[in-house]
Design an enzyme around this catalytic site. Structure first.
Site, mmCIF file in Angstrom:
data_model
loop_
_atom_site.group_PDB
_atom_site.id
_atom_site.type_symbol
_atom_site.label_atom_id
_atom_site.label_comp_id
_atom_site.label_asym_id
_atom_site.label_seq_id
_atom_site.Cartn_x
_atom_site.Cartn_y
_atom_site.Cartn_z
ATOM 1 C CG HIS A 2 -27.563 11.730 -37.831
ATOM 2 N ND1 HIS A 2 -27.240 11.585 -39.271
ATOM 3 C CD2 HIS A 2 -29.123 11.357 -37.724
ATOM 4 C CE1 HIS A 2 -28.239 11.163 -39.822
ATOM 5 N NE2 HIS A 2 -29.189 10.812 -39.198
ATOM 6 C CG ASP A 43 -30.729 1.994 -39.870
ATOM 7 O OD1 ASP A 43 -31.444 0.956 -40.170
ATOM 8 O OD2 ASP A 43 -31.523 3.082 -39.557
ATOM 9 C CE LYS A 98 -33.420 4.842 -42.503
ATOM 10 N NZ LYS A 98 -32.275 5.386 -41.924
HETATM 11 CA CA CA Z 1 -30.925 4.828 -38.382
#
Ligand code: CA
Length: 415
Positions: free
Chosen positions: A132, A233, A253
């Site tokens: 990632h 998330d 977020k």
């Molecule tokens: Ca995250």
């Protein structure tokens, strides 16, 4: 080991699993339950009726609205409880199987409402998948500088928002916020995010505090880790892009993070330990560890649309994590930061080595340049209103299977 509670061999909630959750029904107030097949074992009632012969701890932990009280009793208590529950649910044992109370103790899961299982005081999110971090770094900085110089020396993380952690089944509204000013504009853009994304993660939950100023070693870390959930998330990429310099993620977020309703105790995951990727260069001494600290957990992302599409869009595995949980906890506390019962730690997006194993739409569509083709002929770069994202996770050996249930969240229009 077989249970007298009927369930199929591919059930997420076999006798090998026994995850804990919080539930209520039309006739039962909030309490602790254990999932078995299609049922929930009512722990409050089980304790009150005297079935827990070996339980030397307070019974009131089973009538609390969160698992924190049970978790605070520690790993030894939960391991003992697990052994006793496996015995009571085993087909060999008549104590519960043949009891007149059996039907009252087993609540059909479909008649229950599953609630947020943990009172989360603090939430930290790591960034521990090398695939990632490499993908995102390649997109934004190019392949030469994909990983920042610190990445292989410490598990990068940030402090997230605990108040907006929500349980599976809770819908969210598309968040609004500031975005990068358009070319020539004197003001930033503002409005609902156009780049709503997921992050496929898992999270662990701690059960044992450390004193302020004290650190937790990698060797001691497992004693502090009680269980795991699936974790989505949510991320608004356009809001994130404009706001994150220089201090990192904030409103892009903090609008929501979704977790699965059942918390899998670490004891259940023992058969699925595996070695992690080799770490090169060598890490500092406080981050070294011995033994197998990764877990082989298959992870899936499903997209359901209002038009009826139900499509798997990614398949990854928790075993790909470069930094493991004991390293994350050792790093988190190396400065003397104290942790608490019920704190939650996200793994960071879990991407695998192949394009179909990426854990975010950002990577799956490579910033929107390769849209996902859906079975009804439409496509997705990022999520639309009405879309539902479902995360699933499961582990299996030839003899044992367990699953994490799901995290299901539907996107509602911006308010
Ligand atoms: Ca995250």
């Amino acid at each position: 080991m077989k249970s007298w509670v009927p369930h199929s061999t591919d059930s997420d909630f076999s006798i090998h699993h026994l995850p804990f959750g919080i539930f209520k029904t039309a006739t039962r107030n909030v309490r602790v339950g254990v999932a078995i097949g299609e049922h929930i074992l009512d722990m409050k009632l089980l304790a009150r009726e005297g079935f827990l012969k070996d339980w030397d701890y307070p019974q009131n932990v089973f009538s609390q609205p969160f698992l924190n009280g049970l978790m605070a009793l520690g790993r030894t208590a939960s391991a003992a409880l697990r052994r006793e529950l496996q015995s009571l649910l085993s087909s060999e044992n008549p104590a519960l199987r043949d009891s007149a109370l059996r039907d009252e103790l087993l609540v059909p899961m479909k008649s229950a409402e599953l609630l947020l299982p943990v009172n989360v005081r603090d939430y930290t999110d790591f960034y521990s998948s090398i695939e990632h971090a490499t993908n995102v770094g390649t997109m934004f900085r190019g392949p030469e500088n994909a990983l920042m110089p610190n990445w292989k020396h410490l598990p990068v993380g940030y402090h997230g928002r605990a108040s907006s952690i929500i349980v599976s089944g809770t819908d969210i509204h598309r968040p609004k916020g500031q975005k990068t000013p358009a070319e020539g504009a004197s003001q930033p853009g503002f409005g609902p995010t156009n780049l709503l994304d997921i992050e496929l993660e898992m999270a662990f939950i701690t059960c044992k505090p450390n004193a302020l100023g004290a650190s937790i070693s990698t060797e001691a870390a497992e004693d502090h880790i009680w269980g795991m959930v699936l974790f989505n998330d949510w991320s608004a990429r356009d809001i994130q892009k404009w706001e994150y310099v220089p201090l990192g993620p904030f409103l892009g977020k903090s609008f929501a993070s979704s977790i699965s309703a059942w918390v899998t105790p670490m004891e259940a995951l023992e058969p699925f330990r595996c070695a992690g990727p080799e770490q090169d260069p060598e890490v500092l001494p406080y981050l070294t560890y011995s033994g197998q600290k990764n877990y082989d957990i298959d992870l899936e992302v499903w997209l359901e649309t209002p038009s009826g599409v139900k499509q798997k869009i990614a398949h990854s595995n928790f075993k790909y994590m470069y930094w493991n949980m004991v390293q994350q906890l050792a790093h988190h506390t190396v400065n003397g930061c104290n942790i608490n019962v019920g704190d939650m730690y996200g793994s960071g997006t879990i991407s695998g080595p192949t394009p179909d194993s990426y854990g975010s739409l950002l990577e799956l569509t490579w910033r929107g340049s390769k849209p996902i083709q859906l079975t009804d002929g439409t496509e997705r770069k990022f999520l639309q209103d009405g879309d539902t994202i479902v995360l699933k996770g499961y582990c299996k050996t030839p003899a044992v299977r367990l699953g994490f249930g799901e995290v299901r969240t539907t996107i509602l229009p911006a308010i």
